[in-house]
Scaffold this active site. Structure first.
Site, PDB file in Angstrom:
ATOM      1  N   GLU A   1     -15.813  18.300   4.754  1.00  0.00           N
ATOM      2  CA  GLU A   1     -16.306  18.981   5.951  1.00  0.00           C
ATOM      3  C   GLU A   1     -15.679  20.370   6.097  1.00  0.00           C
ATOM      4  OE1 GLU A   1     -16.949  16.271   9.262  1.00  0.00           O
ATOM      5  OE2 GLU A   1     -15.770  17.666  10.469  1.00  0.00           O
TER       6      GLU A   1
ATOM      7  N   GLN B   1     -18.465   4.694   9.109  1.00  0.00           N
ATOM      8  CA  GLN B   1     -18.901   6.089   9.112  1.00  0.00           C
ATOM      9  C   GLN B   1     -19.523   6.546   7.799  1.00  0.00           C
ATOM     10  OE1 GLN B   1     -15.884   9.603   9.100  1.00  0.00           O
ATOM     11  NE2 GLN B   1     -16.870   9.636  11.081  1.00  0.00           N
TER      12      GLN B   1
ATOM     13  N   SER C   1      -8.037  10.994  10.304  1.00  0.00           N
ATOM     14  CA  SER C   1      -7.434   9.873   9.594  1.00  0.00           C
ATOM     15  C   SER C   1      -6.043  10.256   9.094  1.00  0.00           C
ATOM     16  CB  SER C   1      -8.289   9.428   8.410  1.00  0.00           C
ATOM     17  OG  SER C   1      -7.571   8.466   7.680  1.00  0.00           O
ATOM     18  N   LEU C   2      -5.946  11.415   8.469  1.00  0.00           N
ATOM     19  CA  LEU C   2      -4.632  11.801   7.924  1.00  0.00           C
ATOM     20  C   LEU C   2      -3.574  11.822   9.025  1.00  0.00           C
ATOM     21  CD1 LEU C   2      -5.587  14.581   5.314  1.00  0.00           C
ATOM     22  CD2 LEU C   2      -5.048  12.171   4.900  1.00  0.00           C
TER      23      LEU C   2
ATOM     24  N   ALA D   1      -0.270   6.081   4.850  1.00  0.00           N
ATOM     25  CA  ALA D   1       0.265   5.219   5.911  1.00  0.00           C
ATOM     26  C   ALA D   1       1.458   4.416   5.397  1.00  0.00           C
ATOM     27  CB  ALA D   1      -0.825   4.278   6.424  1.00  0.00           C
ATOM     28  N   GLY D   2       1.299   3.804   4.212  1.00  0.00           N
ATOM     29  CA  GLY D   2       2.371   2.982   3.660  1.00  0.00           C
ATOM     30  C   GLY D   2       3.612   3.819   3.366  1.00  0.00           C
TER      31      GLY D   2
ATOM     32  N   PHE E   1     -13.187  22.182  12.261  1.00  0.00           N
ATOM     33  CA  PHE E   1     -13.696  20.928  11.726  1.00  0.00           C
ATOM     34  C   PHE E   1     -14.635  20.323  12.766  1.00  0.00           C
ATOM     35  CE2 PHE E   1     -12.836  18.073   8.153  1.00  0.00           C
ATOM     36  CZ  PHE E   1     -12.216  18.934   7.273  1.00  0.00           C
TER      37      PHE E   1
ATOM     38  N   ARG F   1     -15.058   8.323  13.849  1.00  0.00           N
ATOM     39  CA  ARG F   1     -13.847   9.122  13.666  1.00  0.00           C
ATOM     40  C   ARG F   1     -14.198  10.590  13.481  1.00  0.00           C
ATOM     41  NH1 ARG F   1     -11.209  11.268   9.278  1.00  0.00           N
ATOM     42  NH2 ARG F   1     -12.233  10.103   7.616  1.00  0.00           N
TER      43      ARG F   1
ATOM     44  N   GLY G   1      -0.457   4.512   0.063  1.00  0.00           N
ATOM     45  CA  GLY G   1      -1.157   5.714   0.528  1.00  0.00           C
ATOM     46  C   GLY G   1      -0.326   6.376   1.613  1.00  0.00           C
TER      47      GLY G   1
ATOM     48  N   HIS H   1     -20.333   9.939   5.916  1.00  0.00           N
ATOM     49  CA  HIS H   1     -20.015  11.371   5.942  1.00  0.00           C
ATOM     50  C   HIS H   1     -21.279  12.128   5.550  1.00  0.00           C
ATOM     51  CE1 HIS H   1     -18.280  15.210   4.861  1.00  0.00           C
ATOM     52  NE2 HIS H   1     -17.084  14.816   5.267  1.00  0.00           N
TER      53      HIS H   1
ATOM     54  N   HIS I   1     -18.113   6.397   4.008  1.00  0.00           N
ATOM     55  CA  HIS I   1     -16.858   7.147   3.947  1.00  0.00           C
ATOM     56  C   HIS I   1     -15.661   6.453   4.586  1.00  0.00           C
ATOM     57  CE1 HIS I   1     -14.491  10.724   3.504  1.00  0.00           C
ATOM     58  NE2 HIS I   1     -14.293  10.845   4.793  1.00  0.00           N
TER      59      HIS I   1
ATOM     60  N   ARG J   1     -19.662  13.552  12.988  1.00  0.00           N
ATOM     61  CA  ARG J   1     -20.305  13.117  11.743  1.00  0.00           C
ATOM     62  C   ARG J   1     -21.481  12.177  11.947  1.00  0.00           C
ATOM     63  NH1 ARG J   1     -14.819  12.292   8.139  1.00  0.00           N
ATOM     64  NH2 ARG J   1     -14.526  14.528   7.847  1.00  0.00           N
TER      65      ARG J   1
ATOM     66  N   ASP K   1      -9.027  -5.289   0.557  1.00  0.00           N
ATOM     67  CA  ASP K   1      -8.169  -6.446   0.280  1.00  0.00           C
ATOM     68  C   ASP K   1      -7.379  -6.899   1.508  1.00  0.00           C
ATOM     69  OD1 ASP K   1      -8.936  -5.188  -2.049  1.00  0.00           O
ATOM     70  OD2 ASP K   1      -7.058  -5.544  -3.121  1.00  0.00           O
TER      71      ASP K   1
ATOM     72  N   GLY L   1       0.832  -1.205   0.000  1.00  0.00           N
ATOM     73  CA  GLY L   1       0.000   0.000   0.000  1.00  0.00           C
ATOM     74  C   GLY L   1       0.860   1.244   0.000  1.00  0.00           C
TER      75      GLY L   1
ATOM     76  N   LEU M   1     -17.528  13.266  -2.399  1.00  0.00           N
ATOM     77  CA  LEU M   1     -17.459  14.016  -1.148  1.00  0.00           C
ATOM     78  C   LEU M   1     -17.355  15.524  -1.345  1.00  0.00           C
ATOM     79  CD1 LEU M   1     -17.206  13.171   1.890  1.00  0.00           C
ATOM     80  CD2 LEU M   1     -14.869  13.956   1.690  1.00  0.00           C
TER      81      LEU M   1
HETATM   82  C1  LIG Z   1     -12.859  11.785  -0.669  1.00  0.00           C
HETATM   83  C2  LIG Z   1     -12.183  11.600   0.655  1.00  0.00           C
HETATM   84  C3  LIG Z   1     -11.792  12.702   1.396  1.00  0.00           C
HETATM   85  C4  LIG Z   1     -11.167  12.538   2.641  1.00  0.00           C
HETATM   86  N1  LIG Z   1     -10.766  13.654   3.353  1.00  0.00           N
HETATM   87  C5  LIG Z   1     -10.093  13.489   4.522  1.00  0.00           C
HETATM   88  C6  LIG Z   1      -9.580  14.616   5.242  1.00  0.00           C
HETATM   89  O1  LIG Z   1      -9.696  15.767   4.837  1.00  0.00           O
HETATM   90  N2  LIG Z   1      -8.934  14.386   6.414  1.00  0.00           N
HETATM   91  C7  LIG Z   1      -8.753  13.137   6.913  1.00  0.00           C
HETATM   92  O2  LIG Z   1      -8.148  12.999   7.965  1.00  0.00           O
HETATM   93  N3  LIG Z   1      -9.205  12.053   6.238  1.00  0.00           N
HETATM   94  C8  LIG Z   1      -9.866  12.201   5.059  1.00  0.00           C
HETATM   95  N4  LIG Z   1     -10.315  11.092   4.377  1.00  0.00           N
HETATM   96  C9  LIG Z   1      -9.956   9.752   4.865  1.00  0.00           C
HETATM   97  C10 LIG Z   1      -8.521   9.441   4.507  1.00  0.00           C
HETATM   98  O3  LIG Z   1      -8.171  10.077   3.315  1.00  0.00           O
HETATM   99  C11 LIG Z   1      -8.261   7.942   4.351  1.00  0.00           C
HETATM  100  O4  LIG Z   1      -8.778   7.243   5.445  1.00  0.00           O
HETATM  101  C12 LIG Z   1      -6.753   7.695   4.264  1.00  0.00           C
HETATM  102  O5  LIG Z   1      -6.191   8.496   3.260  1.00  0.00           O
HETATM  103  C13 LIG Z   1      -6.416   6.235   4.008  1.00  0.00           C
HETATM  104  O6  LIG Z   1      -5.023   6.151   3.820  1.00  0.00           O
HETATM  105  P1  LIG Z   1      -4.272   4.760   3.750  1.00  0.00           P
HETATM  106  O7  LIG Z   1      -2.829   5.063   3.628  1.00  0.00           O
HETATM  107  O8  LIG Z   1      -4.728   3.914   4.865  1.00  0.00           O
HETATM  108  O9  LIG Z   1      -4.843   4.088   2.419  1.00  0.00           O
HETATM  109  P2  LIG Z   1      -5.035   4.636   0.907  1.00  0.00           P
HETATM  110  O10 LIG Z   1      -4.550   6.006   0.717  1.00  0.00           O
HETATM  111  O11 LIG Z   1      -6.422   4.306   0.527  1.00  0.00           O
HETATM  112  O12 LIG Z   1      -4.048   3.704   0.104  1.00  0.00           O
HETATM  113  C14 LIG Z   1      -4.246   2.307  -0.009  1.00  0.00           C
HETATM  114  C15 LIG Z   1      -3.083   1.725  -0.764  1.00  0.00           C
HETATM  115  O13 LIG Z   1      -3.156   0.318  -0.715  1.00  0.00           O
HETATM  116  C16 LIG Z   1      -2.895  -0.217  -1.986  1.00  0.00           C
HETATM  117  N5  LIG Z   1      -3.559  -1.519  -2.051  1.00  0.00           N
HETATM  118  C17 LIG Z   1      -4.811  -1.861  -1.660  1.00  0.00           C
HETATM  119  N6  LIG Z   1      -5.033  -3.164  -1.855  1.00  0.00           N
HETATM  120  C18 LIG Z   1      -3.890  -3.676  -2.375  1.00  0.00           C
HETATM  121  C19 LIG Z   1      -3.481  -4.968  -2.797  1.00  0.00           C
HETATM  122  N7  LIG Z   1      -4.296  -6.013  -2.740  1.00  0.00           N
HETATM  123  N8  LIG Z   1      -2.234  -5.123  -3.293  1.00  0.00           N
HETATM  124  C20 LIG Z   1      -1.387  -4.064  -3.389  1.00  0.00           C
HETATM  125  N9  LIG Z   1      -1.713  -2.825  -3.000  1.00  0.00           N
HETATM  126  C21 LIG Z   1      -2.951  -2.632  -2.491  1.00  0.00           C
HETATM  127  C22 LIG Z   1      -3.396   0.808  -2.965  1.00  0.00           C
HETATM  128  O14 LIG Z   1      -2.733   0.707  -4.197  1.00  0.00           O
HETATM  129  C23 LIG Z   1      -3.033   2.106  -2.240  1.00  0.00           C
HETATM  130  O15 LIG Z   1      -1.714   2.474  -2.561  1.00  0.00           O
HETATM  131  C24 LIG Z   1     -10.940  11.240   3.137  1.00  0.00           C
HETATM  132  C25 LIG Z   1     -11.319  10.129   2.385  1.00  0.00           C
HETATM  133  C26 LIG Z   1     -11.959  10.307   1.171  1.00  0.00           C
HETATM  134  C27 LIG Z   1     -12.407   9.072   0.420  1.00  0.00           C
END
Ligand SMILES: Cc1cc2nc3c(=O)[nH]c(=O)nc-3n(C[C@H](O)[C@H](O)[C@H](O)COP(=O)(O)OP(=O)(O)OC[C@H]3O[C@@H](n4cnc5c(N)ncnc54)[C@H](O)[C@@H]3O)c2cc1C
Length: 579
Positions: free
Chosen positions: A254, A239, A398-399, A18-19, A119, A393, A16, A241, A351, A285, A220, A14, A251
């Site tokens: 907020e 949750q 989350s960020l 966190a990763g 917020f 939440r 994103g 939103h 959300h 929320r 996954d 992953g 979205l």
């Molecule tokens: C539209 C929207 C707006 C938001 N706004 C906010 C905000 O303003 N503030 C806030 O705090 N939170 C917000 N959130 C929530 C927050 O963005 C997410 O909870 C957070 O970004 C998730 O990050 P992550 O690193 O866990 O995963 P993600 O960023 O979702 O990344 C997941 C990663 O896992 C990989 N992956 C998944 N399955 C597999 C697999 N089987 N094999 C290989 N790779 C895989 C994907 O390729 C991706 O790179 C928002 C969410 C959304 C949807």
């Protein structure tokens, strides 16, 4: 089927927030690491996050980490673990400054400090009134986080495997040995042998029909871990939103209400004044989403229909352009409306999953109520459940969870890798995944994955969303069981090896079905209302019976086992929750 095995010290699944944050930490320590991602990293859903990232910097008005911790505990409806929440609240400050030093382009105050805005649920002096705590870059905060962290990874020469989809976690003798992944471009399978593996695979909003989540968010990591004997924690808490674009779920951050936008019903009333007299539109929320549904049920939706309005008209064009450019553009593009002059139709949208793979505060995946770790396995981000969000939440939390606990997981993994001698790569590790894929690819007759997915999303939306009852959840459970049965006979019409996205979407549907089942079973079991889990047949929070986390273990044929984990309470005793 052709296959290759790679060897690394640690693997991050992953890319994103966190990763990538964990990867930065690991690579700084000079380890050989790989980041595997089914998407190109900067397309991860973190990039869609709009509104902000919380930290009690106190740049615009007085703020304290204790107030932030209290808000998060209260927001969680007292289910969040307070030791983890204290870590989040304290370490958020340093994590934000660190992002600033990495080059994150925050909006600034006139004197050059990081600007902050309001917020939902974030208050001063333990609930006295709203506070400006969310740091932001316009309404593109997540995009900037992803770009900033990706640059750091490139600088530290992290090895990326993009468009590689992880299919399995390899566990031998009670320890993690690595993962198996499918390369989209070639159809080849790859083994990744590693001493430690982090799952940062994000959320699973796609189990619901109306969602803010990208198509790739199919749970996954949760399903793969669950199939390997790891329990899932608190899956009943999902949750909604309050402000998704009507019918589309896209979205509207907020941050819109943070900057002063107001919810209105058919009579033009600012109805949140009745539900949350102090914080109004900026209540947590779960409270706002339920209020919107209540207005709709009582006939005060717009024209008696199933949506209400978000009103930006009093904000003025300058605020819209400077602080909410993406929100403004979404309204123009998807609805053809001008928010400076017209009311915007919205409805709650699926959300964020509060539950997930259970971890301790260092990102170690734990297997039971005594926090016994599965050596070498880590999780962070939305896929994980620490739990800082408990039953609900707060926005911007989350960020900050990604960067605080992504960093902690990376640190702990680095130490673990140094001390561990690793597990030899089992020679049969790839064969099981290969068999599963081949049997799917060869099947010519059978059920359509698209139809099963549509039916799943519809039933989850109808029977397991904002309001739930025993009957509705039993209906959902039965529907999911039938759909799982149909899935046994699913067909993939595209037989090709290269870029077979249909094959992968079919696998993702299997994950969605597992995760939906976990949500419904956990929700049926919890006979109280708390945070985002609202049981109309049990409309009260019941701390005597239910101040505890659910751990759901997968059993064959829907015969799952449930255990409970105590909630960690440090300073804040459960109270009635008023906004
Ligand atoms: C539209 C929207 C707006 C938001 N706004 C906010 C905000 O303003 N503030 C806030 O705090 N939170 C917000 N959130 C929530 C927050 O963005 C997410 O909870 C957070 O970004 C998730 O990050 P992550 O690193 O866990 O995963 P993600 O960023 O979702 O990344 C997941 C990663 O896992 C990989 N992956 C998944 N399955 C597999 C697999 N089987 N094999 C290989 N790779 C895989 C994907 O390729 C991706 O790179 C928002 C969410 C959304 C949807």
């Amino acid at each position: 089927m052709p296959s290759t095995v790679h060897a690394f010290d640690a693997v991050v699944v992953g890319a994103g927030g966190a990763g990538l944050r964990a990867a930065v930490e690991l690579s700084r320590q000079g380890l050989r690491i790989a980041v595997i991602s089914k998407l190109y990293p900067t397309r991860s859903h973190t990039g869609a996050a709009q509104g902000g990232i919380a930290a009690p910097l106190g740049n615009v008005e007085e703020d304290r980490w204790e107030w932030y911790a209290f808000d998060t505990v209260k927001g969680s409806d007292y289910l969040g673990d307070q030791d983890a929440i204290e870590i989040l609240a304290r370490e958020s400050v340093d994590a934000i400054i660190e992002l600033e030093h990495m080059g994150f382009p925050f909006n600034r105050t006139p004197d050059g400090r990081i600007d902050q805005r309001r917020f939902g649920g974030h208050t001063r002096e333990y609930g006295q009134g709203p506070v400006r705590r969310a740091c932001y870059a316009a309404d593109r905060t997540g995009h900037m986080i992803l770009q900033t962290l990706f640059q750091q990874c490139v600088k530290h020469e992290v090895r990326f495997f993009n468009e590689f989809q992880v299919l399995d976690l390899v566990v031998r003798d009670g320890r993690v040995a690595g993962v198996v992944a499918y390369e989209l471009a070639t159809g080849e399978l790859h083994g990744f042998s590693a001493r430690a593996v982090l799952f940062a695979t994000g959320g699973y909003g796609r189990v619901f029909k109306i969602t803010s989540n990208a198509h790739s968010l199919t749970g996954d990591g949760l399903a793969i871990a669950w199939r390997r004997g790891v329990p899932l924690e608190d899956m009943e808490f999902y949750q909604f939103h309050p402000t998704g674009i009507y019918k589309m779920g896209i979205l509207l951050s907020e941050a819109a209400r943070g900057e002063g936008a107001i919810l209105r019903n058919d009579k033009g009333e600012r109805f949140m004044e009745r539900y949350a007299p102090t914080l109004k539109d900026l209540a947590a929320r779960d409270v706002v989403s339920r209020a919107i549904h209540q207005e709709i049920r009582e006939g005060r939706g717009i024209g008696g229909r199933d949506f209400v309005h978000l009103d930006f008209r009093h904000l003025g064009r300058e605020v819209l352009e400077k602080k909410l450019p993406d929100v403004t553009e979404f309204v123009q593009t998807y609805l053809g409306l001008d928010p400076a002059e017209e009311l915007v139709p919205i409805q709650p949208t699926a959300h964020y999953g509060m539950g997930g793979i259970p971890t301790d505060v260092d990102g170690r995946v734990v297997l039971d109520e005594r926090n016994t770790p599965l050596p070498g396995f880590y999780a962070a981000g939305e896929a994980a459940c620490v739990s800082v969000h408990g039953a609900n939440r707060l926005g911007t939390n989350s960020l900050v969870d990604l960067v605080v606990f992504g960093r902690r997981a990376g640190r702990h993994m680095a130490a673990f890798v140094r001390e561990s001698d690793g597990v030899p790569w089992p020679s049969d590790a790839i064969a099981e995944a290969a068999d599963r894929l081949e049997s799917l690819r060869r099947r010519r007759e059978g059920q359509s994955a698209a139809e099963i997915r549509e039916a799943l999303q519809t039933t989850m939306m109808r029977h397991a969303s904002v309001f739930r009852t025993k009957e509705s959840l039993e209906r959902a459970r039965q529907d999911v069981a039938e759909l799982k049965e149909r899935y046994q006979r699913v067909r993939v019409s595209d037989p090709s090896r290269r870029y077979n996205t249909e094959l992968l979407e079919t696998l993702e549907l299997g994950y969605l079905l597992d995760v939906a089942e976990a949500v419904v079973v956990s929700a049926l079991n919890r006979t109280e209302s708390r945070g985002a889990h609202w049981r109309e047949d049990h409309p009260r929070r019941d701390d005597t019976a239910w101040l505890k986390h659910t751990l759901l273990y997968r059993g064959e044929d829907g015969d799952h086992r449930i255990a409970y984990k105590p909630v960690v309470i440090t300073h804040f005793q459960p109270q009635e929750r008023k906004y």
